[in-house]
Design a protein around this motif. Structure first.
Motif, PDB file in Angstrom:
ATOM      1  N   ALA A   1       0.840  -1.208   0.000  1.00 49.07           N
ATOM      2  CA  ALA A   1       0.000   0.000   0.000  1.00 49.07           C
ATOM      3  C   ALA A   1       0.870   1.252   0.000  1.00 49.07           C
ATOM      4  CB  ALA A   1      -0.926  -0.011   1.212  1.00 49.07           C
ATOM      5  N   ALA A   2       1.899   1.260   0.839  1.00 41.74           N
ATOM      6  CA  ALA A   2       2.810   2.413   0.895  1.00 41.74           C
ATOM      7  C   ALA A   2       3.545   2.581  -0.429  1.00 41.74           C
ATOM      8  CB  ALA A   2       3.812   2.225   2.037  1.00 41.74           C
ATOM      9  N   GLU A   3       4.003   1.476  -1.003  1.00 43.07           N
ATOM     10  CA  GLU A   3       4.745   1.525  -2.255  1.00 43.07           C
ATOM     11  C   GLU A   3       3.907   2.123  -3.375  1.00 43.07           C
ATOM     12  OE1 GLU A   3       5.791   0.362  -6.184  1.00 43.07           O
ATOM     13  OE2 GLU A   3       4.238  -0.760  -5.119  1.00 43.07           O
ATOM     14  N   GLU A   4       2.645   1.761  -3.458  1.00 43.54           N
ATOM     15  CA  GLU A   4       1.785   2.289  -4.515  1.00 43.54           C
ATOM     16  C   GLU A   4       1.672   3.811  -4.421  1.00 43.54           C
ATOM     17  OE1 GLU A   4      -1.998   0.306  -4.916  1.00 43.54           O
ATOM     18  OE2 GLU A   4      -1.060  -1.665  -4.734  1.00 43.54           O
ATOM     19  N   VAL A   5       1.490   4.324  -3.219  1.00 36.27           N
ATOM     20  CA  VAL A   5       1.372   5.779  -3.032  1.00 36.27           C
ATOM     21  C   VAL A   5       2.703   6.461  -3.323  1.00 36.27           C
ATOM     22  CG1 VAL A   5       0.959   7.614  -1.336  1.00 36.27           C
ATOM     23  CG2 VAL A   5      -0.529   5.598  -1.379  1.00 36.27           C
ATOM     24  N   PHE A   6       3.778   5.961  -2.724  1.00 38.19           N
ATOM     25  CA  PHE A   6       5.087   6.585  -2.934  1.00 38.19           C
ATOM     26  C   PHE A   6       5.518   6.562  -4.395  1.00 38.19           C
ATOM     27  CE2 PHE A   6       6.383   5.424   1.662  1.00 38.19           C
ATOM     28  CZ  PHE A   6       6.042   6.679   2.133  1.00 38.19           C
ATOM     29  N   THR A   7       5.315   5.431  -5.072  1.00 34.11           N
ATOM     30  CA  THR A   7       5.736   5.313  -6.467  1.00 34.11           C
ATOM     31  C   THR A   7       4.988   6.302  -7.358  1.00 34.11           C
ATOM     32  OG1 THR A   7       6.422   3.023  -6.210  1.00 34.11           O
ATOM     33  CG2 THR A   7       5.880   3.727  -8.440  1.00 34.11           C
ATOM     34  N   THR A   8       3.703   6.457  -7.135  1.00 36.02           N
ATOM     35  CA  THR A   8       2.931   7.415  -7.931  1.00 36.02           C
ATOM     36  C   THR A   8       3.367   8.842  -7.632  1.00 36.02           C
ATOM     37  OG1 THR A   8       1.060   5.889  -8.007  1.00 36.02           O
ATOM     38  CG2 THR A   8       0.598   8.199  -8.511  1.00 36.02           C
ATOM     39  N   LEU A   9       3.627   9.141  -6.363  1.00 31.90           N
ATOM     40  CA  LEU A   9       4.088  10.484  -6.013  1.00 31.90           C
ATOM     41  C   LEU A   9       5.466  10.785  -6.603  1.00 31.90           C
ATOM     42  CD1 LEU A   9       2.852  10.782  -2.322  1.00 31.90           C
ATOM     43  CD2 LEU A   9       1.979  12.002  -4.328  1.00 31.90           C
ATOM     44  N   VAL A  10       6.348   9.785  -6.647  1.00 32.47           N
ATOM     45  CA  VAL A  10       7.655   9.979  -7.286  1.00 32.47           C
ATOM     46  C   VAL A  10       7.449  10.328  -8.758  1.00 32.47           C
ATOM     47  CG1 VAL A  10       9.760   8.805  -8.066  1.00 32.47           C
ATOM     48  CG2 VAL A  10       8.995   8.534  -5.712  1.00 32.47           C
ATOM     49  N   ASP A  11       6.557   9.613  -9.410  1.00 31.34           N
ATOM     50  CA  ASP A  11       6.283   9.864 -10.828  1.00 31.34           C
ATOM     51  C   ASP A  11       5.737  11.277 -11.034  1.00 31.34           C
ATOM     52  OD1 ASP A  11       6.099   9.354 -13.548  1.00 31.34           O
ATOM     53  OD2 ASP A  11       4.417   7.977 -13.379  1.00 31.34           O
ATOM     54  N   ILE A  12       4.802  11.690 -10.194  1.00 30.27           N
ATOM     55  CA  ILE A  12       4.188  13.016 -10.315  1.00 30.27           C
ATOM     56  C   ILE A  12       5.191  14.117  -9.991  1.00 30.27           C
ATOM     57  CG2 ILE A  12       2.480  14.575  -9.270  1.00 30.27           C
ATOM     58  CD1 ILE A  12       0.708  12.028  -8.882  1.00 30.27           C
ATOM     59  N   LYS A  13       5.906  13.976  -8.893  1.00 30.52           N
ATOM     60  CA  LYS A  13       6.780  15.058  -8.416  1.00 30.52           C
ATOM     61  C   LYS A  13       8.139  15.113  -9.110  1.00 30.52           C
ATOM     62  CE  LYS A  13       4.685  15.204  -3.862  1.00 30.52           C
ATOM     63  NZ  LYS A  13       4.758  16.307  -2.946  1.00 30.52           N
ATOM     64  N   LEU A  14       8.684  13.942  -9.481  1.00 33.91           N
ATOM     65  CA  LEU A  14      10.034  13.906 -10.031  1.00 33.91           C
ATOM     66  C   LEU A  14      10.072  13.503 -11.504  1.00 33.91           C
ATOM     67  CD1 LEU A  14      11.877  12.167  -7.047  1.00 33.91           C
ATOM     68  CD2 LEU A  14      11.573  14.618  -7.458  1.00 33.91           C
ATOM     69  N   GLY A  15       8.925  13.085 -12.019  1.00 34.62           N
ATOM     70  CA  GLY A  15       8.890  12.650 -13.406  1.00 34.62           C
ATOM     71  C   GLY A  15       9.614  11.330 -13.629  1.00 34.62           C
ATOM     72  N   LYS A  16       9.812  10.591 -12.579  1.00 37.59           N
ATOM     73  CA  LYS A  16      10.450   9.276 -12.651  1.00 37.59           C
ATOM     74  C   LYS A  16       9.468   8.258 -12.111  1.00 37.59           C
ATOM     75  CE  LYS A  16      14.956  11.142 -11.319  1.00 37.59           C
ATOM     76  NZ  LYS A  16      15.991  11.124 -10.290  1.00 37.59           N
ATOM     77  N   ASN A  17       9.363   7.135 -12.773  1.00 37.37           N
ATOM     78  CA  ASN A  17       8.509   6.077 -12.270  1.00 37.37           C
ATOM     79  C   ASN A  17       9.391   4.885 -11.905  1.00 37.37           C
ATOM     80  OD1 ASN A  17       6.843   3.710 -12.121  1.00 37.37           O
ATOM     81  ND2 ASN A  17       5.202   4.927 -13.010  1.00 37.37           N
ATOM     82  N   PRO A  18       9.579   4.628 -10.612  1.00 43.64           N
ATOM     83  CA  PRO A  18      10.437   3.518 -10.207  1.00 43.64           C
ATOM     84  C   PRO A  18      10.031   2.180 -10.821  1.00 43.64           C
ATOM     85  CG  PRO A  18       9.961   4.900  -8.327  1.00 43.64           C
ATOM     86  CD  PRO A  18       9.083   5.385  -9.459  1.00 43.64           C
ATOM     87  N   PHE A  19       8.740   1.961 -10.987  1.00 41.11           N
ATOM     88  CA  PHE A  19       8.266   0.729 -11.625  1.00 41.11           C
ATOM     89  C   PHE A  19       8.810   0.626 -13.048  1.00 41.11           C
ATOM     90  CE2 PHE A  19       5.290  -1.170 -14.604  1.00 41.11           C
ATOM     91  CZ  PHE A  19       5.207  -2.462 -14.105  1.00 41.11           C
ATOM     92  N   ASN A  20       8.707   1.721 -13.814  1.00 39.79           N
ATOM     93  CA  ASN A  20       9.186   1.702 -15.201  1.00 39.79           C
ATOM     94  C   ASN A  20      10.701   1.528 -15.265  1.00 39.79           C
ATOM     95  OD1 ASN A  20       6.597   2.025 -16.159  1.00 39.79           O
ATOM     96  ND2 ASN A  20       6.780   4.236 -16.404  1.00 39.79           N
ATOM     97  N   ILE A  21      11.403   2.135 -14.324  1.00 40.14           N
ATOM     98  CA  ILE A  21      12.865   2.001 -14.293  1.00 40.14           C
ATOM     99  C   ILE A  21      13.257   0.542 -14.051  1.00 40.14           C
ATOM    100  CG2 ILE A  21      14.958   2.628 -13.020  1.00 40.14           C
ATOM    101  CD1 ILE A  21      13.530   5.397 -12.523  1.00 40.14           C
ATOM    102  N   ILE A  22      12.614  -0.101 -13.089  1.00 42.04           N
ATOM    103  CA  ILE A  22      12.891  -1.508 -12.801  1.00 42.04           C
ATOM    104  C   ILE A  22      12.536  -2.372 -14.011  1.00 42.04           C
ATOM    105  CG2 ILE A  22      12.244  -3.488 -11.358  1.00 42.04           C
ATOM    106  CD1 ILE A  22      11.842  -1.414  -9.054  1.00 42.04           C
ATOM    107  N   HIS A  23      11.403  -2.077 -14.642  1.00 45.89           N
ATOM    108  CA  HIS A  23      10.971  -2.818 -15.834  1.00 45.89           C
ATOM    109  C   HIS A  23      12.013  -2.707 -16.943  1.00 45.89           C
ATOM    110  CE1 HIS A  23       8.604  -2.967 -19.699  1.00 45.89           C
ATOM    111  NE2 HIS A  23       8.406  -4.172 -19.201  1.00 45.89           N
TER     112      HIS A  23
END
Length: 142
Positions: free
Chosen positions: A36-58
Protein backbone atom coordinates in the motif's frame (compact mmCIF):
# COMPACT_ATOMS: atom_id res chain seq x y z
CA UNK A 1 -15.14 12.56 12.90
CA UNK A 2 -13.15 12.54 9.68
CA UNK A 3 -9.53 13.67 9.66
CA UNK A 4 -7.67 15.42 6.89
CA UNK A 5 -4.44 13.59 6.08
CA UNK A 6 -1.87 13.83 3.33
CA UNK A 7 -1.44 10.53 1.55
CA UNK A 8 2.34 10.76 1.83
CA UNK A 9 1.97 10.82 5.64
CA UNK A 10 -0.38 7.84 5.58
CA UNK A 11 2.07 5.92 3.39
CA UNK A 12 4.91 6.87 5.76
CA UNK A 13 2.95 5.38 8.67
CA UNK A 14 2.27 2.23 6.66
CA UNK A 15 5.96 1.93 5.77
CA UNK A 16 7.06 2.35 9.39
CA UNK A 17 4.56 -0.27 10.53
CA UNK A 18 5.58 -2.62 7.68
CA UNK A 19 9.19 -2.50 8.87
CA UNK A 20 8.10 -3.39 12.42
CA UNK A 21 6.01 -6.25 11.07
CA UNK A 22 8.97 -7.59 9.07
CA UNK A 23 11.22 -7.49 12.12
CA UNK A 24 8.57 -9.37 14.11
CA UNK A 25 8.19 -12.06 11.44
CA UNK A 26 4.71 -10.94 10.34
CA UNK A 27 5.57 -11.20 6.64
CA UNK A 28 2.09 -11.23 5.11
CA UNK A 29 0.99 -8.16 7.02
CA UNK A 30 4.29 -6.52 6.09
CA UNK A 31 3.68 -7.40 2.43
CA UNK A 32 0.23 -5.83 2.31
CA UNK A 33 1.16 -2.67 4.22
CA UNK A 34 4.41 -2.20 2.31
CA UNK A 35 2.47 -2.71 -0.91
CA UNK A 36 0.00 0.00 0.00
CA UNK A 37 2.81 2.41 0.89
CA UNK A 38 4.75 1.52 -2.26
CA UNK A 39 1.78 2.29 -4.51
CA UNK A 40 1.37 5.78 -3.03
CA UNK A 41 5.09 6.58 -2.93
CA UNK A 42 5.74 5.31 -6.47
CA UNK A 43 2.93 7.42 -7.93
CA UNK A 44 4.09 10.48 -6.01
CA UNK A 45 7.66 9.98 -7.29
CA UNK A 46 6.28 9.86 -10.83
CA UNK A 47 4.19 13.02 -10.31
CA UNK A 48 6.78 15.06 -8.42
CA UNK A 49 10.03 13.91 -10.03
CA UNK A 50 8.89 12.65 -13.41
CA UNK A 51 10.45 9.28 -12.65
CA UNK A 52 8.51 6.08 -12.27
CA UNK A 53 10.44 3.52 -10.21
CA UNK A 54 8.27 0.73 -11.62
CA UNK A 55 9.19 1.70 -15.20
CA UNK A 56 12.87 2.00 -14.29
CA UNK A 57 12.89 -1.51 -12.80
CA UNK A 58 10.97 -2.82 -15.83
CA UNK A 59 13.53 -1.31 -18.20
CA UNK A 60 16.45 -2.77 -16.21
CA UNK A 61 14.91 -6.23 -16.25
CA UNK A 62 14.27 -6.02 -19.99
CA UNK A 63 17.85 -4.90 -20.54
CA UNK A 64 19.11 -7.92 -18.59
CA UNK A 65 16.75 -10.25 -20.47
CA UNK A 66 17.96 -8.90 -23.83
CA UNK A 67 21.61 -9.30 -22.82
CA UNK A 68 20.92 -12.93 -21.90
CA UNK A 69 19.13 -13.50 -25.23
CA UNK A 70 15.62 -13.76 -23.79
CA UNK A 71 12.45 -12.09 -24.99
CA UNK A 72 11.47 -8.87 -23.26
CA UNK A 73 8.51 -8.86 -20.89
CA UNK A 74 5.67 -6.40 -21.46
CA UNK A 75 4.96 -3.75 -18.86
CA UNK A 76 1.57 -5.34 -18.14
CA UNK A 77 3.06 -8.80 -17.66
CA UNK A 78 5.80 -7.40 -15.46
CA UNK A 79 3.24 -5.55 -13.32
CA UNK A 80 1.23 -8.76 -12.95
CA UNK A 81 4.31 -10.75 -11.88
CA UNK A 82 5.52 -8.00 -9.55
CA UNK A 83 2.15 -7.65 -7.83
CA UNK A 84 1.20 -11.35 -7.85
CA UNK A 85 2.11 -12.17 -4.24
CA UNK A 86 0.50 -9.11 -2.69
CA UNK A 87 -2.67 -9.63 -4.72
CA UNK A 88 -2.81 -13.32 -3.82
CA UNK A 89 -2.84 -12.52 -0.12
CA UNK A 90 -5.28 -9.62 -0.19
CA UNK A 91 -7.89 -10.77 -2.74
CA UNK A 92 -9.98 -13.87 -3.27
CA UNK A 93 -12.13 -14.26 -6.36
CA UNK A 94 -14.46 -17.05 -7.48
CA UNK A 95 -12.39 -19.87 -8.89
CA UNK A 96 -9.23 -18.94 -6.98
CA UNK A 97 -7.34 -21.59 -5.06
CA UNK A 98 -7.92 -21.47 -1.32
CA UNK A 99 -4.17 -21.79 -0.66
CA UNK A 100 -1.18 -19.80 -1.85
CA UNK A 101 2.41 -20.88 -2.37
CA UNK A 102 4.82 -17.95 -1.92
CA UNK A 103 8.04 -17.23 -0.08
CA UNK A 104 6.55 -14.92 2.53
CA UNK A 105 9.80 -13.40 3.72
CA UNK A 106 11.22 -12.75 0.26
CA UNK A 107 8.00 -11.24 -1.06
CA UNK A 108 7.71 -8.98 1.99
CA UNK A 109 11.35 -7.89 1.59
CA UNK A 110 10.96 -7.17 -2.12
CA UNK A 111 7.84 -5.07 -1.66
CA UNK A 112 9.25 -3.30 1.38
CA UNK A 113 12.42 -2.52 -0.57
CA UNK A 114 10.40 -0.99 -3.39
CA UNK A 115 8.47 1.15 -0.92
CA UNK A 116 11.68 2.31 0.77
CA UNK A 117 13.32 3.22 -2.56
CA UNK A 118 10.36 5.39 -3.53
CA UNK A 119 10.17 6.95 -0.05
CA UNK A 120 13.89 7.76 -0.24
CA UNK A 121 13.44 9.35 -3.68
CA UNK A 122 10.81 11.61 -2.09
CA UNK A 123 13.13 12.39 0.84
CA UNK A 124 10.57 11.00 3.27
CA UNK A 125 12.05 10.62 6.74
CA UNK A 126 10.68 7.51 8.38
CA UNK A 127 11.32 5.55 11.56
CA UNK A 128 12.76 2.07 11.79
CA UNK A 129 15.26 2.36 8.92
CA UNK A 130 18.14 1.45 11.25
CA UNK A 131 16.14 -1.44 12.68
CA UNK A 132 15.50 -2.64 9.12
CA UNK A 133 19.19 -2.45 8.19
CA UNK A 134 20.21 -4.31 11.37
CA UNK A 135 17.57 -6.98 10.72
CA UNK A 136 18.67 -7.29 7.10
CA UNK A 137 22.31 -7.70 8.08
CA UNK A 138 21.41 -10.35 10.66
CA UNK A 139 19.03 -12.26 8.34
CA UNK A 140 20.81 -11.82 5.01
CA UNK A 141 21.37 -15.55 4.46
CA UNK A 142 17.97 -16.88 5.57
Amino acid sequence: MANHSKKINLAKEQLEDAIELLINGRYISCLTLAGAAEEVFTTLVDIKLGKNPFNIIHELINHDLAVEGYQKISRGSFRKVRNRARNLVKHHDFGDEESVHINRQHQALATLGQAMISADLLDVKYKNKRKYNAWLKQNRDT
